[in-house]
Design an enzyme around this catalytic site. Structure first.
Site, PDB file in Angstrom:
ATOM      1  N   GLY A  46     -12.440  -5.998  21.323  1.00 52.48           N
ATOM      2  CA  GLY A  46     -11.845  -6.844  22.345  1.00 52.48           C
ATOM      3  C   GLY A  46     -11.333  -6.009  23.504  1.00 52.48           C
ATOM      4  O   GLY A  46     -11.049  -4.820  23.339  1.00 52.48           O
ATOM      5  N   GLN A  51      -6.270  -3.796  30.658  1.00 52.13           N
ATOM      6  CA  GLN A  51      -6.782  -2.515  30.159  1.00 52.13           C
ATOM      7  C   GLN A  51      -7.732  -1.840  31.140  1.00 52.13           C
ATOM      8  O   GLN A  51      -8.006  -0.647  31.018  1.00 52.13           O
ATOM      9  CB  GLN A  51      -7.493  -2.696  28.811  1.00 52.13           C
ATOM     10  CG  GLN A  51      -6.546  -3.089  27.684  1.00 52.13           C
ATOM     11  CD  GLN A  51      -7.289  -3.180  26.372  1.00 52.13           C
ATOM     12  OE1 GLN A  51      -7.884  -4.199  26.070  1.00 52.13           O
ATOM     13  NE2 GLN A  51      -7.273  -2.104  25.599  1.00 52.13           N
ATOM     14  N   CYS A  88      -6.574   0.235  19.235  1.00 48.85           N
ATOM     15  CA  CYS A  88      -6.655  -0.328  20.589  1.00 48.85           C
ATOM     16  C   CYS A  88      -7.366   0.672  21.484  1.00 48.85           C
ATOM     17  O   CYS A  88      -7.102   1.870  21.403  1.00 48.85           O
ATOM     18  CB  CYS A  88      -5.240  -0.582  21.105  1.00 48.85           C
ATOM     19  SG  CYS A  88      -5.179  -1.191  22.791  1.00 48.85           S
ATOM     20  N   LEU A  89      -8.261   0.189  22.338  1.00 54.09           N
ATOM     21  CA  LEU A  89      -8.993   1.095  23.234  1.00 54.09           C
ATOM     22  C   LEU A  89      -8.051   1.826  24.189  1.00 54.09           C
ATOM     23  O   LEU A  89      -8.398   2.876  24.709  1.00 54.09           O
ATOM     24  CB  LEU A  89     -10.048   0.307  24.028  1.00 54.09           C
ATOM     25  CG  LEU A  89     -11.196  -0.279  23.204  1.00 54.09           C
ATOM     26  CD1 LEU A  89     -12.085  -1.155  24.074  1.00 54.09           C
ATOM     27  CD2 LEU A  89     -12.018   0.814  22.535  1.00 54.09           C
ATOM     28  N   HIS A 130      -4.308  -9.943  19.342  1.00 55.90           N
ATOM     29  CA  HIS A 130      -4.129  -8.614  19.942  1.00 55.90           C
ATOM     30  C   HIS A 130      -4.384  -8.677  21.457  1.00 55.90           C
ATOM     31  O   HIS A 130      -3.601  -8.161  22.250  1.00 55.90           O
ATOM     32  CB  HIS A 130      -5.088  -7.634  19.253  1.00 55.90           C
ATOM     33  CG  HIS A 130      -5.077  -6.234  19.802  1.00 55.90           C
ATOM     34  ND1 HIS A 130      -4.739  -5.137  19.040  1.00 55.90           N
ATOM     35  CD2 HIS A 130      -5.388  -5.750  21.039  1.00 55.90           C
ATOM     36  CE1 HIS A 130      -4.833  -4.046  19.797  1.00 55.90           C
ATOM     37  NE2 HIS A 130      -5.233  -4.386  21.007  1.00 55.90           N
ATOM     38  N   GLU A 131      -5.484  -9.331  21.841  1.00 55.87           N
ATOM     39  CA  GLU A 131      -5.840  -9.381  23.271  1.00 55.87           C
ATOM     40  C   GLU A 131      -4.877 -10.267  24.060  1.00 55.87           C
ATOM     41  O   GLU A 131      -4.500  -9.937  25.183  1.00 55.87           O
ATOM     42  CB  GLU A 131      -7.287  -9.867  23.459  1.00 55.87           C
ATOM     43  CG  GLU A 131      -8.356  -8.996  22.798  1.00 55.87           C
ATOM     44  CD  GLU A 131      -8.201  -7.507  23.058  1.00 55.87           C
ATOM     45  OE1 GLU A 131      -7.771  -7.117  24.152  1.00 55.87           O
ATOM     46  OE2 GLU A 131      -8.514  -6.723  22.141  1.00 55.87           O
ATOM     47  N   HIS A 134      -1.844  -8.480  24.967  1.00 55.20           N
ATOM     48  CA  HIS A 134      -2.029  -7.617  26.151  1.00 55.20           C
ATOM     49  C   HIS A 134      -1.692  -8.370  27.437  1.00 55.20           C
ATOM     50  O   HIS A 134      -1.159  -7.792  28.381  1.00 55.20           O
ATOM     51  CB  HIS A 134      -3.495  -7.154  26.266  1.00 55.20           C
ATOM     52  CG  HIS A 134      -3.807  -5.885  25.525  1.00 55.20           C
ATOM     53  ND1 HIS A 134      -3.150  -4.699  25.726  1.00 55.20           N
ATOM     54  CD2 HIS A 134      -4.755  -5.621  24.587  1.00 55.20           C
ATOM     55  CE1 HIS A 134      -3.675  -3.762  24.939  1.00 55.20           C
ATOM     56  NE2 HIS A 134      -4.636  -4.297  24.236  1.00 55.20           N
TER      57      HIS A 134
END
Ligand code: ZN
Length: 154
Positions: A46, A51, A88-89, A130-131, A134
């Site tokens: 995701g 991000q 997480c990226l 999670h997204e 963000h």
């Protein structure tokens, strides 16, 4: 399409609340295409707009069942619990156990501005939560109850 640069956790944009999307135009579609390409290049599950430095309520996820574009997503309902390792990226090399709902119902808009609802379970629910966090400036690190050493995440 273009690969966008993924910012890391020190970036202030990852700690800010994102603004709703108001214009469902070609600029948005380009952004969504870039987000998908960036997600697949990074081999993530995701990606949220902040991000890549965009303070808007947009996220894309793909947990192996195809790409889902979520614009202005809202979690309508959560149920059950699951605990698993998350990453997480924007937080390279950080992994840890997070408790998330096992199921959630999300209402969002698609790239044309049309509202839709979907039910997500297990990894899909984890990823969507999670997204969406963000978009409210929250990182999974705040929710980790036990960190895992790099290399042990499997
Ligand atoms: Zn993340």
């Amino acid at each position: 399409m273009a690969i966008r640069k993924i910012v890391t956790k020190e970036s202030p944009i990852l700690h800010a609340v994102c603004r709703p999307v108001e214009h469902f135009d070609e600029k948005l579609w380009q952004l969504l295409d870039d987000m998908a390409e960036t997600l697949y290049k990074a081999e993530g599950l995701g990606l949220a707009a902040p991000q890549i430095g965009i303070r808007r309520r947009i996220a894309v996820i793909d947990v192996g069942e195809g790409l889902i574009e979520m614009i202005n997503p809202v979690i309508l309902k959560k149920s059950g619990k699951q605990r698993d390792v998350e990453g997480c990226l924007s937080c390279p090399d950080q992994w840890g156990y997070v408790v998330r709902p096992n199921k959630c119902r999300v209402r969002a808009q698609n790239r044309n501005g049309e509202f839709y609802e979907m039910e997500l379970t297990e990894l899909g629910a984890r990823c969507a939560c999670h997204e969406i966090d963000h978009l409210d400036g929250k990182l999974f690190l705040e929710l980790v109850d036990e960190f895992v050493e790099p290399g042990e995440e499997a």
